[in-house]
Design an enzyme around this catalytic site. Sequence first.
Site, PDB file in Angstrom:
ATOM      1  N   HIS A 405       1.022  -1.474  -0.210  1.00 57.28           N
ATOM      2  CA  HIS A 405       0.069   0.179   0.328  1.00 57.28           C
ATOM      3  C   HIS A 405       0.083   1.300  -0.280  1.00 57.28           C
ATOM      4  CE1 HIS A 405      -2.475   3.102   1.283  1.00 57.28           C
ATOM      5  NE2 HIS A 405      -2.255   3.275   2.672  1.00 57.28           N
ATOM      6  N   PHE A 406       1.578   1.615   0.664  1.00 53.65           N
ATOM      7  CA  PHE A 406       2.789   2.662   1.185  1.00 53.65           C
ATOM      8  C   PHE A 406       4.111   2.994  -0.245  1.00 53.65           C
ATOM      9  CE2 PHE A 406       4.573   0.914   5.035  1.00 53.65           C
ATOM     10  CZ  PHE A 406       6.046   0.412   4.190  1.00 53.65           C
ATOM     11  N   HIS A 407       4.115   2.011  -0.740  1.00 53.64           N
ATOM     12  CA  HIS A 407       4.991   2.170  -1.740  1.00 53.64           C
ATOM     13  C   HIS A 407       4.009   2.625  -2.643  1.00 53.64           C
ATOM     14  CE1 HIS A 407       7.702  -0.326  -0.179  1.00 53.64           C
ATOM     15  NE2 HIS A 407       8.869   0.709  -0.229  1.00 53.64           N
TER      16      HIS A 407
END
Lengths: 585, 173
Positions: A405-407
């Site tokens: 997700h946070f990539h």
Amino acid sequence: MATEHGSETGFETEQEFVETEDGTRRRLAFVDRFPEAARTARICLWIAFAAFGVGALFGLIQALHRTNTLRIISSADYYTILTGHGVLLALVFTTFGIAGLFHWANTRSLGVSPTSRRLTQGWLWTMSIGTLLAAGTIVAGLFDWIPASADVLYTFYAPLEAHPLFYVGAALLIVGSWGAGLDWFLQYREWRSHNPDARIPLQSFMVMTTMLMWYLSSAGVAIEVVFFLIPWSLGLISQVDPLLTRTLFWYFGHPVVYFWLLPAYVVWYTVLPKLSGGRLFSDPLARVTFVLFLLLSTPVGFHHQYTDPGIASGYKLVAMTNTMFLLLPSLLTLFTVVASMEHGARQQGSTGRLAWLKDLPWERPEFSGIALAGIMFAAGGFSGMINAGMNINYLIHNTLWVPGHFHLTVGTAYALTLMAIAYWLVPQLTGKRLQFRGLAAVQPFVWFVGMVLMSNAMHRGGLAGIPRRTAEPQYDMVSFDAVVGTVGEMRLQIAIGGTLLFVGAVMFLAVMFGTWALGKPNSRLRVNGTIPEPLSGPEESPRVLDNLKLWTAIAIMLVLLAYGIPLYDMVADGLLSPGSVPFPE
Amino acid sequence: MHVHRFERLWFGASLVLIVAFIGTIIYGAVGPGIAMVDDSGGTVEPSVIADGEYEQADNFREPGVYDTEDGVDVYVVARQYFFQPGTSEPIRVPAGEEISFHVTSPDVTHGFNLAGTNVNTMVIPGQVAEFSVTFEETGEHGIVCHEYCGDGHHTMEGQVVVVEQSEFEGGEN
């Protein structure tokens, strides 16, 4: 120097020109109008890019190690590399990149130089020394003969203990960023003294709301580090409460993602429409979006602690509700970004329901990078909605889904936007033409493809239960059943995707280095910094939107509501208990 | 303030979506009854667990599986780098019965996740994570420590074995 400025909005109305070296005229660039501010922004960006290069290399090492493709380090050192990757990219690359971008945006939109050179130098040095201390302590962990390490990852949960200099460095980086904010507020005050009745120029409005959010939220981590972790790592206090310190971390740990994201939003709202060939759809809605972020970014941190014991469900429910409402400003942004691009394409003569998409300037990296970042962010937004879902979160908490997700968010929405805007901005900050333009044109697509491969596999791996933050997700007693695809295929995609991302990072750095080393100063630039007026200007919005004091007061109230009682609960049984001594002992 | 018609529509649709999301979560809580890990497990000083003085702990017992009148209680200590029980011997529990897990740590923060399921909690020193699970089917579940806990973190794993009720033998009450 006289600056030609729209009276109300900070959008230039007239063009000015200077002579270039070869005797032709070129449009006045930012570096000509504000040489000092351009220099500061350049320094910030160079430091950001250096951190980005090292962090990207660490990322490559991890992607290959985790997937058992190539292991050049021991699995114990993996965590040192992982700490470096997180801190250099999520704290240093972001904070310096944001400082550079905001220094430009605030100065450009106000048309006023920074007021104090000493202040500027002060925060630059503070942030730089903090970075050196924190990064130095982390890297020292790779060498046995240096008696310092900080293998605590980016979240530095106590009772895992780092060398005191790591905490001092992190604190200095944040305190330095506060100084940068002060610099921009003083610039605004200077501008206000000459423009008593005007609306705040849009970019400056965005810079200030972001920084107000940042002051409010980074206070949490500052308290954690200065009052608990530094004295504890120095042995002045014997124990700290792990739940209290991690709660203070997450008080900061979610708003920090908006600190990364809002600079991308500044670019999406103010520069992307122009790059698409048009103008911003609505200035008032842009303001509403940023006000919503100021209000709602902080009272949501418990959504990172859905699976934490010691926190009542009710507090988690409040955070969940606030988080869901935070979708609103991002959904509004989605509308504005797409509408502005479509408007831009139609201004250039495109027609058709979707045919306008292919007429956008995809061959220009400053456009394609931002547009691809926006597409990836939409995907990241959807996986973020799953994270925010209080009960469904239990399926994916701390699995590979989360870095997947946070990539997409910080790793693409922020990172790729910053790279793309650098292609546009660095020439204006240096007076040099962008070099290796062909390389630059391909680079956003390389990043995009690499991230599609890596991120989709990470999301699916998370659904299978593969954990994040581990050197060897290969176990004797645990098997992972893939819902879609196979674990082997996911590993392959992560390894290839991670490699492509590293290649993309190197391509970007080559363009930046080439521009710096080979570009001639005072060249005729291909880009110009003029930003056209929005379709709906600020005059159509109520003035209360510009009342930053009011919004800050409401933001503080919401934080007290969300955090007052839970923090009191944790502190009531003793500030330092139940307490833990440092590990390793 | 002028807001374009499409923007108003989008704004309204966004709000509907958000309220619907919140609705699904509330439904998950009151319908299927998915409970959060919360503060019900109470607190315990990490040093008490580290020293093995379980009789001094109000909210914790000696690690093991207990068959009580109210159901099955499982007390697990997660420590660098094993689960006790779970790693050297599997946690054996019966199918079809509500199992209450109580997990804590004497050293650093760990994770406790049955891979691929929503049995997932943080294990924080000082706090006892309490949650209930009913396993409908017999079989094996791998336990993963999913929070970085030191340089041996990747070796920290365990197993839950779900057996038929008739094969289940709990510890003393």
